[in-house]
Design a protein around this motif. Structure first.
Motif, PDB file in Angstrom:
ATOM      1  N   PRO A   1       0.821  -1.221   0.000  1.00  0.00           N
ATOM      2  CA  PRO A   1       0.000   0.000   0.000  1.00  0.00           C
ATOM      3  C   PRO A   1       0.850   1.264   0.000  1.00  0.00           C
ATOM      4  CG  PRO A   1      -0.828  -1.586   1.598  1.00  0.00           C
ATOM      5  CD  PRO A   1       0.493  -2.115   1.116  1.00  0.00           C
ATOM      6  N   GLU A   2       2.001   1.208   0.660  1.00  0.00           N
ATOM      7  CA  GLU A   2       2.879   2.384   0.722  1.00  0.00           C
ATOM      8  C   GLU A   2       3.402   2.753  -0.666  1.00  0.00           C
ATOM      9  OE1 GLU A   2       2.391   0.476   4.505  1.00  0.00           O
ATOM     10  OE2 GLU A   2       3.239  -0.321   2.623  1.00  0.00           O
ATOM     11  N   LEU A   3       3.794   1.727  -1.443  1.00  0.00           N
ATOM     12  CA  LEU A   3       4.284   1.985  -2.797  1.00  0.00           C
ATOM     13  C   LEU A   3       3.156   2.516  -3.680  1.00  0.00           C
ATOM     14  CD1 LEU A   3       6.456   1.853  -4.993  1.00  0.00           C
ATOM     15  CD2 LEU A   3       5.836  -0.552  -5.352  1.00  0.00           C
ATOM     16  N   TYR A   4       1.992   1.907  -3.571  1.00  0.00           N
ATOM     17  CA  TYR A   4       0.837   2.366  -4.353  1.00  0.00           C
ATOM     18  C   TYR A   4       0.545   3.830  -4.047  1.00  0.00           C
ATOM     19  CZ  TYR A   4      -4.004   2.548  -6.057  1.00  0.00           C
ATOM     20  OH  TYR A   4      -5.164   2.899  -6.704  1.00  0.00           O
ATOM     21  N   LYS A   5       0.534   4.176  -2.773  1.00  0.00           N
ATOM     22  CA  LYS A   5       0.218   5.550  -2.387  1.00  0.00           C
ATOM     23  C   LYS A   5       1.291   6.513  -2.895  1.00  0.00           C
ATOM     24  CE  LYS A   5      -1.034   8.421   1.584  1.00  0.00           C
ATOM     25  NZ  LYS A   5      -1.302   8.456   3.041  1.00  0.00           N
ATOM     26  N   ARG A   6       2.542   6.113  -2.812  1.00  0.00           N
ATOM     27  CA  ARG A   6       3.626   6.993  -3.248  1.00  0.00           C
ATOM     28  C   ARG A   6       3.535   7.264  -4.751  1.00  0.00           C
ATOM     29  NH1 ARG A   6       8.725   5.570  -4.911  1.00  0.00           N
ATOM     30  NH2 ARG A   6       8.602   3.509  -3.931  1.00  0.00           N
ATOM     31  N   VAL A   7       3.308   6.209  -5.545  1.00  0.00           N
ATOM     32  CA  VAL A   7       3.196   6.380  -6.994  1.00  0.00           C
ATOM     33  C   VAL A   7       1.963   7.216  -7.335  1.00  0.00           C
ATOM     34  CG1 VAL A   7       2.819   5.171  -9.185  1.00  0.00           C
ATOM     35  CG2 VAL A   7       4.441   4.250  -7.510  1.00  0.00           C
ATOM     36  N   PHE A   8       0.858   6.939  -6.659  1.00  0.00           N
ATOM     37  CA  PHE A   8      -0.379   7.685  -6.905  1.00  0.00           C
ATOM     38  C   PHE A   8      -0.173   9.174  -6.646  1.00  0.00           C
ATOM     39  CE2 PHE A   8      -4.588   9.319  -6.292  1.00  0.00           C
ATOM     40  CZ  PHE A   8      -5.429   8.517  -7.044  1.00  0.00           C
ATOM     41  N   GLU A   9       0.451   9.493  -5.521  1.00  0.00           N
ATOM     42  CA  GLU A   9       0.651  10.900  -5.160  1.00  0.00           C
ATOM     43  C   GLU A   9       1.608  11.589  -6.129  1.00  0.00           C
ATOM     44  OE1 GLU A   9       1.883  10.497  -1.129  1.00  0.00           O
ATOM     45  OE2 GLU A   9      -0.167  10.706  -0.329  1.00  0.00           O
ATOM     46  N   GLN A  10       2.633  10.858  -6.598  1.00  0.00           N
ATOM     47  CA  GLN A  10       3.548  11.443  -7.588  1.00  0.00           C
ATOM     48  C   GLN A  10       2.810  11.774  -8.888  1.00  0.00           C
ATOM     49  OE1 GLN A  10       6.582   8.169  -7.128  1.00  0.00           O
ATOM     50  NE2 GLN A  10       8.016   9.878  -7.369  1.00  0.00           N
ATOM     51  N   LEU A  11       1.956  10.859  -9.325  1.00  0.00           N
ATOM     52  CA  LEU A  11       1.187  11.088 -10.543  1.00  0.00           C
ATOM     53  C   LEU A  11       0.176  12.211 -10.346  1.00  0.00           C
ATOM     54  CD1 LEU A  11       0.521   7.369 -11.524  1.00  0.00           C
ATOM     55  CD2 LEU A  11       1.982   8.963 -12.776  1.00  0.00           C
ATOM     56  N   HIS A  12      -0.400  12.274  -9.163  1.00  0.00           N
ATOM     57  CA  HIS A  12      -1.382  13.316  -8.867  1.00  0.00           C
ATOM     58  C   HIS A  12      -0.760  14.704  -8.988  1.00  0.00           C
ATOM     59  CE1 HIS A  12      -3.884  15.878  -6.162  1.00  0.00           C
ATOM     60  NE2 HIS A  12      -4.861  15.254  -6.806  1.00  0.00           N
ATOM     61  N   GLY A  13       0.525  14.781  -8.756  1.00  0.00           N
ATOM     62  CA  GLY A  13       1.220  16.059  -8.840  1.00  0.00           C
ATOM     63  C   GLY A  13       1.236  16.666 -10.233  1.00  0.00           C
ATOM     64  N   PHE A  14       0.930  15.868 -11.259  1.00  0.00           N
ATOM     65  CA  PHE A  14       0.878  16.408 -12.622  1.00  0.00           C
ATOM     66  C   PHE A  14      -0.375  17.249 -12.857  1.00  0.00           C
ATOM     67  CE2 PHE A  14       3.723  12.703 -13.477  1.00  0.00           C
ATOM     68  CZ  PHE A  14       4.799  13.412 -13.990  1.00  0.00           C
ATOM     69  N   GLY A  15      -1.365  17.097 -11.982  1.00  0.00           N
ATOM     70  CA  GLY A  15      -2.553  17.942 -12.071  1.00  0.00           C
ATOM     71  C   GLY A  15      -3.582  17.467 -13.066  1.00  0.00           C
ATOM     72  N   GLU A  16      -4.430  18.386 -13.477  1.00  0.00           N
ATOM     73  CA  GLU A  16      -5.554  18.078 -14.370  1.00  0.00           C
ATOM     74  C   GLU A  16      -5.074  17.887 -15.804  1.00  0.00           C
ATOM     75  OE1 GLU A  16      -9.738  20.129 -15.958  1.00  0.00           O
ATOM     76  OE2 GLU A  16      -8.380  21.217 -14.608  1.00  0.00           O
ATOM     77  N   CYS A  17      -5.708  16.944 -16.501  1.00  0.00           N
ATOM     78  CA  CYS A  17      -5.465  16.767 -17.928  1.00  0.00           C
ATOM     79  C   CYS A  17      -6.563  17.484 -18.702  1.00  0.00           C
ATOM     80  CB  CYS A  17      -5.508  15.288 -18.309  1.00  0.00           C
ATOM     81  SG  CYS A  17      -4.188  14.285 -17.611  1.00  0.00           S
ATOM     82  N   THR A  18      -6.196  18.118 -19.788  1.00  0.00           N
ATOM     83  CA  THR A  18      -7.178  18.655 -20.724  1.00  0.00           C
ATOM     84  C   THR A  18      -6.697  18.326 -22.119  1.00  0.00           C
ATOM     85  OG1 THR A  18      -6.188  20.819 -21.142  1.00  0.00           O
ATOM     86  CG2 THR A  18      -7.541  20.605 -19.153  1.00  0.00           C
ATOM     87  N   PHE A  19      -7.601  18.426 -23.077  1.00  0.00           N
ATOM     88  CA  PHE A  19      -7.214  18.153 -24.454  1.00  0.00           C
ATOM     89  C   PHE A  19      -6.268  19.221 -24.983  1.00  0.00           C
ATOM     90  CE2 PHE A  19     -11.253  15.708 -24.385  1.00  0.00           C
ATOM     91  CZ  PHE A  19     -10.733  14.484 -24.767  1.00  0.00           C
TER      92      PHE A  19
END
Length: 258
Positions: free
Chosen positions: A17-35
């Motif tokens: 779970p710790e690895l999952y959370k770390r990767v998720f939070e790193q990806l979340h840092g990219f912010g919103e996607c738009t076209f």
């Protein structure tokens, strides 16, 4: 440990779970996607850590594109919905081989998702011409194409179109394979036939014109996908719209599928 059951019935890796959370939070840092914010893609993902530890997490996130995170605290993060899109972008930027089948699968499991239809073909194109044969195999191996899968195959066709446009060395093979599939039009859903024609016309494959005329003459098409004007604009020297010669064109297809 997070198990495959927790994440996806199709996923086969375990990670903490710790690895999952770390990767998720790193990806979340990219912010919103738009076209409209793709100008930094794929450059902004090149420094993301992709290794034996993070790849299983990234694959799981793409595999579960529309499922909320296992960790409720992550699910509550603003714009958490974009994390799987970032995961797919990371995997394609780094050309992770294991991600090819996962991304292709989303064409069928999420075939009405605009993000999948519009952006995932571009992601696959980052792998270059080496994946053309895999895509053609996926397209050609099926004896029966069902209506429910047509949108998925349309995304594969869109990917092939982009690859053939950007890699002229594969253009001939792509068009030849699509013409071969198109010859089966009497036994294909009209919408699927129309997507193939759309791809061949976009690629300016003059060798397919006679067959396309035949299909128009049989009226075996979905005119919401393309019409004769689209074909005639690409090939202005061909004849006008053929007269419909076979009003019972759907019988062969109906006998096979219904």
């Amino acid at each position: 440990m997070i198990t495959p059951t927790d994440l996806s019935p199709n996923f086969s890796a375990n990670f903490s779970p710790e690895l999952y959370k770390r990767v998720f939070e790193q990806l979340h840092g990219f912010g919103e996607c738009t076209f409209d914010n793709k100008e930094n893609y794929p450059l902004e993902y090149q420094d993301f850590p992709v290794n034996a530890d993070t790849i299983p997490v990234l694959l799981a996130l793409v595999d579960d594109l529309d499922r909320p995170p296992v960790d409720e605290s992550l699910a509550k993060l603003p714009e958490a919905v974009w994390v799987p899109i970032h995961a797919a972008r990371v995997l394609s930027t780094h050309q992770v081989p294991e991600a090819i089948d996962t991304i292709i699968a989303t064409f069928f499991t999420h075939n009405h998702d605009d993000w999948v239809n519009e952006t995932f073909p571009e992601m696959l194109c980052l792998y270059g011409e080496k994946i053309v044969q895999d895509l053609l195999d996926e397209l050609m191996q099926e004896d029966q194409i069902w209506y429910s899968d047509v949108c998925g195959y349309a995304s594969i066709l869109r990917t092939l179109e982009l690859l053939a446009t950007n890699h002229p060395a594969v253009l001939s093979d792509v068009c030849q394979s699509l013409r071969h599939k198109l010859e089966e039009y009497r036994f294909l859903p009209p919408s699927f036939t129309s997507f193939i024609i759309h791809t061949l016309v976009t690629l300016k494959d003059s060798a397919s014109v006679e067959l396309i005329q035949e299909i128009f003459a049989c009226d075996f098409l979905d005119l919401e996908i393309l019409n004769w004007k689209f074909v005639h604009t690409a090939f202005p020297l061909i004849a006008e719209l053929p007269e419909i010669i076979n009003p019972n064109y759907k019988l062969a297809w109906a006998e096979k599928y219904l």
